[in-house]
Design an enzyme around this catalytic site. Structure first.
Site, mmCIF file in Angstrom:
data_model
loop_
_atom_site.group_PDB
_atom_site.id
_atom_site.type_symbol
_atom_site.label_atom_id
_atom_site.label_comp_id
_atom_site.label_asym_id
_atom_site.label_seq_id
_atom_site.Cartn_x
_atom_site.Cartn_y
_atom_site.Cartn_z
ATOM 1 N N ASP A 1 -7.178 -1.064 7.547
ATOM 2 C CA ASP A 1 -6.893 -0.642 6.177
ATOM 3 C C ASP A 1 -7.482 -1.687 5.228
ATOM 4 O O ASP A 1 -7.368 -2.892 5.467
ATOM 5 C CB ASP A 1 -5.391 -0.503 5.921
ATOM 6 C CG ASP A 1 -5.107 0.028 4.527
ATOM 7 O OD1 ASP A 1 -5.291 1.230 4.296
ATOM 8 O OD2 ASP A 1 -4.702 -0.766 3.655
ATOM 9 N N GLU B 1 -7.637 -2.677 1.010
ATOM 10 C CA GLU B 1 -7.235 -2.449 -0.379
ATOM 11 C C GLU B 1 -8.403 -2.891 -1.244
ATOM 12 O O GLU B 1 -8.991 -3.964 -1.021
ATOM 13 C CB GLU B 1 -5.973 -3.239 -0.727
ATOM 14 C CG GLU B 1 -4.760 -2.877 0.134
ATOM 15 C CD GLU B 1 -4.327 -1.434 -0.006
ATOM 16 O OE1 GLU B 1 -4.628 -0.811 -1.055
ATOM 17 O OE2 GLU B 1 -3.704 -0.906 0.942
ATOM 18 N N HIS C 1 1.001 -0.015 0.340
ATOM 19 C CA HIS C 1 -0.206 -0.381 -0.408
ATOM 20 C C HIS C 1 -0.553 -1.864 -0.296
ATOM 21 O O HIS C 1 -1.334 -2.375 -1.090
ATOM 22 C CB HIS C 1 -0.115 0.047 -1.875
ATOM 23 C CG HIS C 1 0.249 1.487 -2.046
ATOM 24 N ND1 HIS C 1 -0.430 2.495 -1.404
ATOM 25 C CD2 HIS C 1 1.227 2.087 -2.760
ATOM 26 C CE1 HIS C 1 0.121 3.660 -1.735
ATOM 27 N NE2 HIS C 1 1.117 3.442 -2.537
ATOM 28 N N ASP D 1 0.426 -1.129 5.526
ATOM 29 C CA ASP D 1 -0.130 0.203 5.768
ATOM 30 C C ASP D 1 -0.822 0.276 7.128
ATOM 31 O O ASP D 1 -0.732 1.294 7.826
ATOM 32 C CB ASP D 1 -1.120 0.572 4.663
ATOM 33 C CG ASP D 1 -0.429 0.923 3.355
ATOM 34 O OD1 ASP D 1 0.819 0.893 3.300
ATOM 35 O OD2 ASP D 1 -1.135 1.222 2.377
#
Length: 222
Positions: free
Chosen positions: A23, A25, A183, A188
């Site tokens: 993941d 961000e 988030h 996540d």
């Protein structure tokens, strides 16, 4: 002996690919121009019964690359504060973060007798696009991931649970999900890893993997 069986099962299960949950961000939706702000990866392993399990988590804060765009709306969504002095102390450059996260992934690939990693992500095309762009910016030659193939847990969860939102899919799978912790790349990724393992193991328990193995055996004899 049991570790050897688990390695053999993992190598067979995904055609010698090792699934690694990822993941990122980011500072927006443009992989070429928007910053990568966090990255996390969870390597997976397998027990002697063929059950897929989360193994280790690796997570890093990242300084935006020079000239990168960061949308305020992205910061509001993720809750990332680029001016946080604690974040600034631990954040790495893109190249440093990628090298740090690729090193244990390569070791896990070798340990499971696999040939390459395959990215698992919730809406995987987004994470894969940003990861590939960062790899290209940094001039990294030994990317352990397949450049375009991936496993998308949003698609799989839509099929199995009728849910495509990560939080709702996790709850449908019986996995606790804290919306306040969501988030962040680490949180996540860990929940996505649990979700992916849950879906793969459920398919196995229903007899799906045994059916696939029989089909592979028939192909090898043709």
């Amino acid at each position: 002996m049991s570790e050897a069986i688990a390695r053999e099962l993992m190598a067979q299960r995904f055609r010698s690919y090792l699934p690694v949950v990822v993941d990122l961000e980011t500072g927006g939706f443009n992989a070429q121009g928007d910053a990568v702000l966090e990255i996390a990866a969870v390597t997976l392993t397998m027990d002697p019964e063929g059950n897929l399990l989360p193994d280790a988590t690796y997570a890093y804060h990242i300084h935006p690359f020079e000239g990168a765009n960061v949308e305020q709306s992205a910061l509001d969504f993720t809750g990332i504060n680029l001016d946080d002095p604690l974040r600034s102390q631990v954040a790495l450059s893109e190249a440093e973060a990628l090298n740090e996260i690729f090193r244990p992934i390569r070791k896990s690939i070798k340990a499971h007798d696999c040939t390459r990693a395959i990215l698992v992500g919730h809406n995987a095309a987004f994470d894969q696009g940003f990861l590939n762009a960062a790899v290209n910016r940094c001039g990294i030659k030994r990317n352990p991931f397949h450049p375009f193939s991936s496993f998308d847990t949003a698609t799989l969860a839509g099929l199995i649970y009728g849910q495509t939102v990560l939080a709702r899919a996790c709850r449908a799978a019986g996995i606790e999900f804290d919306n306040k912790a969501a988030h962040s790349a680490r949180y996540d990724t860990e929940r996505t890893a649990e979700l992916f393992c849950s879906m793969v193991n459920r398919y196995k328990d229903l007899g799906g993997w045994q059916l696939a193995q029989r089909e592979q055996e028939m192909d090898s004899t043709d």
